[in-house]
Design a protein around this motif. Sequence first.
Motif, PDB file in Angstrom:
ATOM      1  N   VAL A 148       1.100  -1.167  -0.303  1.00  0.00           N
ATOM      2  CA  VAL A 148       0.225   0.124  -0.125  1.00  0.00           C
ATOM      3  C   VAL A 148       0.934   1.297   0.064  1.00  0.00           C
ATOM      4  O   VAL A 148       0.622   2.309  -0.822  1.00  0.00           O
ATOM      5  CB  VAL A 148      -0.912  -0.101   1.256  1.00  0.00           C
ATOM      6  CG1 VAL A 148      -1.370   1.266   1.385  1.00  0.00           C
ATOM      7  CG2 VAL A 148      -2.034  -1.049   1.074  1.00  0.00           C
TER       8      VAL A 148
ATOM      9  N   GLU B 185       2.184   1.709  -3.480  1.00  0.00           N
ATOM     10  CA  GLU B 185       1.112   2.501  -4.380  1.00  0.00           C
ATOM     11  C   GLU B 185       0.754   3.775  -4.224  1.00  0.00           C
ATOM     12  O   GLU B 185       0.395   4.372  -5.017  1.00  0.00           O
ATOM     13  CB  GLU B 185       0.272   1.204  -4.486  1.00  0.00           C
ATOM     14  CG  GLU B 185       0.485  -0.314  -4.930  1.00  0.00           C
ATOM     15  CD  GLU B 185      -0.450  -1.208  -4.742  1.00  0.00           C
ATOM     16  OE1 GLU B 185      -1.716  -0.975  -4.328  1.00  0.00           O
ATOM     17  OE2 GLU B 185      -0.294  -2.311  -4.665  1.00  0.00           O
ATOM     18  N   HIS B 186       0.287   3.783  -2.764  1.00  0.00           N
ATOM     19  CA  HIS B 186      -0.355   5.131  -2.429  1.00  0.00           C
ATOM     20  C   HIS B 186       0.446   6.005  -1.670  1.00  0.00           C
ATOM     21  O   HIS B 186      -0.062   7.098  -1.181  1.00  0.00           O
ATOM     22  CB  HIS B 186      -1.698   4.674  -1.675  1.00  0.00           C
ATOM     23  CG  HIS B 186      -2.568   3.965  -2.529  1.00  0.00           C
ATOM     24  ND1 HIS B 186      -3.000   4.205  -3.937  1.00  0.00           N
ATOM     25  CD2 HIS B 186      -2.689   2.487  -2.463  1.00  0.00           C
ATOM     26  CE1 HIS B 186      -3.759   3.047  -4.226  1.00  0.00           C
ATOM     27  NE2 HIS B 186      -3.472   2.124  -3.484  1.00  0.00           N
ATOM     28  N   GLY B 187       1.563   5.566  -1.259  1.00  0.00           N
ATOM     29  CA  GLY B 187       2.396   6.581  -0.248  1.00  0.00           C
ATOM     30  C   GLY B 187       2.223   6.281   1.185  1.00  0.00           C
ATOM     31  O   GLY B 187       1.069   5.629   1.317  1.00  0.00           O
TER      32      GLY B 187
ATOM     33  N   ASP C  83       0.941   8.121   3.177  1.00  0.00           N
ATOM     34  CA  ASP C  83      -0.283   8.755   3.811  1.00  0.00           C
ATOM     35  C   ASP C  83      -1.380   8.057   3.508  1.00  0.00           C
ATOM     36  O   ASP C  83      -2.628   8.474   3.758  1.00  0.00           O
ATOM     37  CB  ASP C  83      -0.485  10.169   3.175  1.00  0.00           C
ATOM     38  CG  ASP C  83       0.510  11.312   3.607  1.00  0.00           C
ATOM     39  OD1 ASP C  83       1.037  11.233   4.690  1.00  0.00           O
ATOM     40  OD2 ASP C  83       1.067  12.057   2.712  1.00  0.00           O
ATOM     41  N   ALA C  84      -1.373   7.000   2.933  1.00  0.00           N
ATOM     42  CA  ALA C  84      -2.618   5.999   2.585  1.00  0.00           C
ATOM     43  C   ALA C  84      -3.201   5.407   3.859  1.00  0.00           C
ATOM     44  O   ALA C  84      -2.590   5.445   4.944  1.00  0.00           O
ATOM     45  CB  ALA C  84      -2.079   4.940   2.006  1.00  0.00           C
TER      46      ALA C  84
ATOM     47  N   THR D  50      -6.843   1.134   4.484  1.00  0.00           N
ATOM     48  CA  THR D  50      -6.718   0.566   3.593  1.00  0.00           C
ATOM     49  C   THR D  50      -5.551  -0.572   3.423  1.00  0.00           C
ATOM     50  O   THR D  50      -5.538  -1.548   2.811  1.00  0.00           O
ATOM     51  CB  THR D  50      -5.713   1.464   2.471  1.00  0.00           C
ATOM     52  OG1 THR D  50      -7.071   2.663   2.271  1.00  0.00           O
ATOM     53  CG2 THR D  50      -5.631   0.986   0.949  1.00  0.00           C
TER      54      THR D  50
ATOM     55  N   ARG E 298      -6.291  -4.461   3.052  1.00  0.00           N
ATOM     56  CA  ARG E 298      -5.180  -5.382   1.941  1.00  0.00           C
ATOM     57  C   ARG E 298      -4.966  -6.631   2.767  1.00  0.00           C
ATOM     58  O   ARG E 298      -4.789  -7.744   2.105  1.00  0.00           O
ATOM     59  CB  ARG E 298      -4.161  -4.504   1.650  1.00  0.00           C
ATOM     60  CG  ARG E 298      -3.065  -5.283   0.520  1.00  0.00           C
ATOM     61  CD  ARG E 298      -3.513  -5.382  -0.485  1.00  0.00           C
ATOM     62  NE  ARG E 298      -3.892  -4.256  -1.426  1.00  0.00           N
ATOM     63  CZ  ARG E 298      -2.968  -3.624  -2.147  1.00  0.00           C
ATOM     64  NH1 ARG E 298      -1.519  -3.970  -2.521  1.00  0.00           N
ATOM     65  NH2 ARG E 298      -3.014  -2.492  -2.838  1.00  0.00           N
TER      66      ARG E 298
ATOM     67  N   THR F 116       9.431   3.957  -9.795  1.00  0.00           N
ATOM     68  CA  THR F 116       8.273   4.306  -9.884  1.00  0.00           C
ATOM     69  C   THR F 116       7.624   4.064 -11.304  1.00  0.00           C
ATOM     70  O   THR F 116       6.681   3.207 -11.870  1.00  0.00           O
ATOM     71  CB  THR F 116       7.668   5.509  -9.434  1.00  0.00           C
ATOM     72  OG1 THR F 116       7.537   5.360  -7.837  1.00  0.00           O
ATOM     73  CG2 THR F 116       5.924   5.401  -9.470  1.00  0.00           C
TER      74      THR F 116
END
Length: 223
Positions: A31, A34-36, A38-39, A43, A47, A171
């Motif tokens: 996570v 994929e989202h940094g 700060d996700a 989440t 997962r 990335t």
Amino acid sequence: MSESSRIAGPDGLRADARRNRERILVAARAVFAEHGIDAPMATVARRAGVGVATLYRRFPTRDALVRAAFARQMEICARALTEALADPDPWRGFQRLVETACALQWEERGFPAAFVAAYPDSTADHARDREQAERDFMTLVRRAQAAGALRADFHPSDIAVALLSHGGLVTALPRDREASRRLVAYLLQSFRAEAAHGALPPPSALPLRSLPLAADGSQRRRP
């Protein structure tokens, strides 16, 4: 619940709790990549296939989760710094340290961006490790500069900027290892003293403590 699931292991965790913890850490790395970092913690929990309460029971803060998720990478970087300081050739030590950090970043995209973000740490032991790592890194920099290998205007934040740049490449091209190696070679060449031609713009404001060089609980001694 099976009998084996209720038996605590050497770490004090039951088998089912240990499995939950590992699922959370695997999910967190995915996570964060994929989202940094700060996700939402929810989440990560989804997962991992666990409830949010379970996640917070294991990792009460985001910082605790980030550090646990990348503990292995932090330990490798801490060992690389120790070995760099012990190397009689300070440039070779510096080069291998940078290559190790970038190789880990290619392997795990969430690292070391999580630490460049400089999440605060609440433990005194980790703070001492961090401060020692900062001193050790600056010792390595001064040695490489004194040897005439590292450019005199090198600033510690230049490494953080380099890692962020390399992270962008990873990335965009997550499977292109050769592109990663080539960029790292370019960056290292730019740090060499003979590459210094003219004045550079002022350094970034990224703090030295954002570098992923100290491992939780590591007891490293300066050579």
